[in-house]
Design a protein around this motif. Structure first.
Motif, PDB file in Angstrom:
ATOM      1  N   ARG A  75     -39.479  -3.068  -7.179  1.00 26.34           N
ATOM      2  CA  ARG A  75     -38.681  -3.167  -5.949  1.00 26.34           C
ATOM      3  C   ARG A  75     -37.440  -2.305  -6.104  1.00 26.34           C
ATOM      4  N   GLU A  76     -37.210  -1.465  -5.113  1.00 17.09           N
ATOM      5  CA  GLU A  76     -36.013  -0.637  -5.073  1.00 17.09           C
ATOM      6  C   GLU A  76     -35.123  -1.119  -3.937  1.00 17.09           C
ATOM      7  N   HIS A  77     -33.836  -1.238  -4.223  1.00 21.05           N
ATOM      8  CA  HIS A  77     -32.891  -1.678  -3.191  1.00 21.05           C
ATOM      9  C   HIS A  77     -31.520  -1.088  -3.491  1.00 21.05           C
ATOM     10  N   ARG A  78     -30.926  -0.485  -2.488  1.00 24.01           N
ATOM     11  CA  ARG A  78     -29.548  -0.008  -2.612  1.00 24.01           C
ATOM     12  C   ARG A  78     -28.637  -1.154  -2.208  1.00 24.01           C
ATOM     13  N   PRO A  79     -27.669  -1.510  -3.054  1.00 26.60           N
ATOM     14  CA  PRO A  79     -26.850  -2.702  -2.781  1.00 26.60           C
ATOM     15  C   PRO A  79     -26.020  -2.649  -1.508  1.00 26.60           C
ATOM     16  N   GLY A  80     -25.324  -1.542  -1.272  1.00 28.03           N
ATOM     17  CA  GLY A  80     -24.469  -1.505  -0.099  1.00 28.03           C
ATOM     18  C   GLY A  80     -23.528  -0.330  -0.136  1.00 28.03           C
ATOM     19  N   LEU A  81     -22.449  -0.458   0.581  1.00 25.74           N
ATOM     20  CA  LEU A  81     -21.497   0.615   0.778  1.00 25.74           C
ATOM     21  C   LEU A  81     -20.088   0.061   0.607  1.00 25.74           C
ATOM     22  N   ASP A  82     -19.250   0.781  -0.136  1.00 27.15           N
ATOM     23  CA  ASP A  82     -17.875   0.364  -0.379  1.00 27.15           C
ATOM     24  C   ASP A  82     -16.944   1.266   0.420  1.00 27.15           C
ATOM     25  N   LEU A  83     -16.290   0.715   1.433  1.00 26.07           N
ATOM     26  CA  LEU A  83     -15.257   1.429   2.169  1.00 26.07           C
ATOM     27  C   LEU A  83     -13.928   0.957   1.606  1.00 26.07           C
ATOM     28  N   THR A  84     -13.118   1.866   1.088  1.00 26.08           N
ATOM     29  CA  THR A  84     -11.858   1.481   0.461  1.00 26.08           C
ATOM     30  C   THR A  84     -10.702   1.879   1.365  1.00 26.08           C
ATOM     31  N   PHE A  85      -9.896   0.887   1.758  1.00 21.43           N
ATOM     32  CA  PHE A  85      -8.737   1.093   2.621  1.00 21.43           C
ATOM     33  C   PHE A  85      -7.475   0.929   1.788  1.00 21.43           C
ATOM     34  N   SER A  86      -6.660   1.984   1.703  1.00 16.52           N
ATOM     35  CA  SER A  86      -5.462   1.960   0.871  1.00 16.52           C
ATOM     36  C   SER A  86      -4.208   2.106   1.710  1.00 16.52           C
ATOM     37  N   ALA A  87      -3.207   1.298   1.363  1.00 10.72           N
ATOM     38  CA  ALA A  87      -1.895   1.426   1.988  1.00 10.72           C
ATOM     39  C   ALA A  87      -1.169   2.609   1.346  1.00 10.72           C
ATOM     40  N   SER A  88      -0.191   3.147   2.040  1.00 12.90           N
ATOM     41  CA  SER A  88       0.595   4.243   1.473  1.00 12.90           C
ATOM     42  C   SER A  88       1.379   3.731   0.262  1.00 12.90           C
ATOM     43  N   LYS A  89       1.853   4.647  -0.562  1.00 13.65           N
ATOM     44  CA  LYS A  89       2.592   4.273  -1.770  1.00 13.65           C
ATOM     45  C   LYS A  89       3.867   3.505  -1.415  1.00 13.65           C
ATOM     46  N   SER A  90       4.573   3.934  -0.365  1.00 15.46           N
ATOM     47  CA  SER A  90       5.813   3.240  -0.001  1.00 15.46           C
ATOM     48  C   SER A  90       5.534   1.804   0.447  1.00 15.46           C
ATOM     49  N   VAL A  91       4.453   1.596   1.201  1.00 16.39           N
ATOM     50  CA  VAL A  91       4.081   0.240   1.613  1.00 16.39           C
ATOM     51  C   VAL A  91       3.660  -0.572   0.394  1.00 16.39           C
ATOM     52  N   SER A  92       2.906   0.047  -0.501  1.00 16.34           N
ATOM     53  CA  SER A  92       2.459  -0.647  -1.713  1.00 16.34           C
ATOM     54  C   SER A  92       3.644  -1.107  -2.547  1.00 16.34           C
ATOM     55  N   VAL A  93       4.630  -0.242  -2.723  1.00 11.76           N
ATOM     56  CA  VAL A  93       5.812  -0.601  -3.518  1.00 11.76           C
ATOM     57  C   VAL A  93       6.596  -1.712  -2.830  1.00 11.76           C
ATOM     58  N   ALA A  94       6.822  -1.597  -1.520  1.00 11.56           N
ATOM     59  CA  ALA A  94       7.567  -2.629  -0.794  1.00 11.56           C
ATOM     60  C   ALA A  94       6.833  -3.968  -0.842  1.00 11.56           C
ATOM     61  N   ALA A  95       5.528  -3.935  -0.711  1.00 12.80           N
ATOM     62  CA  ALA A  95       4.743  -5.176  -0.700  1.00 12.80           C
ATOM     63  C   ALA A  95       4.618  -5.784  -2.083  1.00 12.80           C
ATOM     64  N   LEU A  96       4.310  -4.960  -3.071  1.00 10.89           N
ATOM     65  CA  LEU A  96       3.948  -5.486  -4.388  1.00 10.89           C
ATOM     66  C   LEU A  96       5.114  -5.566  -5.368  1.00 10.89           C
ATOM     67  N   VAL A  97       6.005  -4.583  -5.346  1.00 13.29           N
ATOM     68  CA  VAL A  97       7.144  -4.602  -6.274  1.00 13.29           C
ATOM     69  C   VAL A  97       8.257  -5.481  -5.717  1.00 13.29           C
ATOM     70  N   TYR A  98       8.539  -5.334  -4.412  1.00 11.03           N
ATOM     71  CA  TYR A  98       9.610  -6.112  -3.804  1.00 11.03           C
ATOM     72  C   TYR A  98       9.126  -7.416  -3.181  1.00 11.03           C
ATOM     73  N   GLY A  99       7.825  -7.642  -3.200  1.00  8.40           N
ATOM     74  CA  GLY A  99       7.268  -8.926  -2.777  1.00  8.40           C
ATOM     75  C   GLY A  99       7.303  -9.219  -1.292  1.00  8.40           C
ATOM     76  N   ASP A 100       7.195  -8.191  -0.459  1.00 11.11           N
ATOM     77  CA  ASP A 100       7.213  -8.408   0.989  1.00 11.11           C
ATOM     78  C   ASP A 100       5.822  -8.839   1.446  1.00 11.11           C
ATOM     79  N   GLU A 101       5.612 -10.139   1.547  1.00 12.43           N
ATOM     80  CA  GLU A 101       4.316 -10.717   1.915  1.00 12.43           C
ATOM     81  C   GLU A 101       3.879 -10.312   3.321  1.00 12.43           C
ATOM     82  N   ARG A 102       4.835  -9.975   4.187  1.00 10.55           N
ATOM     83  CA  ARG A 102       4.491  -9.548   5.547  1.00 10.55           C
ATOM     84  C   ARG A 102       3.635  -8.285   5.519  1.00 10.55           C
ATOM     85  N   LEU A 103       3.935  -7.401   4.576  1.00  6.05           N
ATOM     86  CA  LEU A 103       3.175  -6.156   4.476  1.00  6.05           C
ATOM     87  C   LEU A 103       1.754  -6.403   3.968  1.00  6.05           C
TER      88      LEU A 103
END
Length: 193
Positions: A75-103
């Motif tokens: 049996r051959e089966h392809r599992p699926g497809l990974d679409l990766t959505f990334s926030a910009s670096k400035s949003v990532s830093v504000a959200a993750l380093v400064y802890g802005d949960e809203r972002l």
């Protein structure tokens, strides 16, 4: 789909417990089921790793069918497809380093909005009607959303892997393989959403 807007689309490798969740409580809590087929089969809340692994292996959510084709007795089966959505670096830093949960919340909502567009407009499958194969748009999907907070280099990078299983619940209520051409053709639009 990635920070450069080019869209990172690749096959899911089926190792959701090591690649997408990585066995950590935080990663598991940041996961979520997505899709109309997921909802229709009571797949809600955090992704169950074992169940998702079976789905990526081709088992339909109702457990009644295992998708794939037999070639040379295997049996051959392809599992699926990974679409990766990334926030910009400035949003990532504000959200993750400064802890802005809203972002983080805004990122999660944006991913769900983009995935809703993907499911409605770009998910396709092939169905046989009147002896002819036809492409059908807008089928129901099962996907896992896995939010991560670091890049491969371990710097702050808010991103979500939206892993779409290679199965679409078509208009006849049957599961057939995902036809991904429209997703690839429209990745720039999906990224902008």
């Amino acid at each position: 789909m990635n920070r450069r807007g080019k869209g990172e689309l690749r096959p899911a490798n089926g190792l959701c417990n090591t690649v997408y969740v990585d066995g950590s409580k935080e990663a598991r809590e940041a996961s979520a089921w997505f899709g109309k087929s997921a909802e229709g089969h009571n797949l809600t809340g955090q992704v169950d790793e074992a169940r998702f692994a079976k789905i990526l292996d081709g088992e339909t959510p109702d457990g009644k069918q295992v998708l794939g084709r037999i070639k040379d007795g295997e049996r051959e089966h392809r599992p699926g497809l990974d679409l990766t959505f990334s926030a910009s670096k400035s949003v990532s830093v504000a959200a993750l380093v400064y802890g802005d949960e809203r972002l983080i919340k805004a990122h999660d909502e944006a991913v769900k909005a983009a995935m809703t567009v993907v499911e409605q407009r770009y998910v396709q499958t092939r169905v046989q009607k009147n002896g002819h194969m036809e492409t059908e748009t807008g089928g129901k999907i099962v996907a896992g959303l896995f939010r991560h907070d670091t890049s491969r280099a371990l710097d702050p990078q808010l991103h979500t892997h939206a892993v779409i299983a290679n199965m679409v619940e078509n208009s006849e209520g049957r599961f057939t393989a995902l036809h991904k051409d429209a997703i690839f053709r429209n990745r720039k639009i999906i990224t902008e959403v």
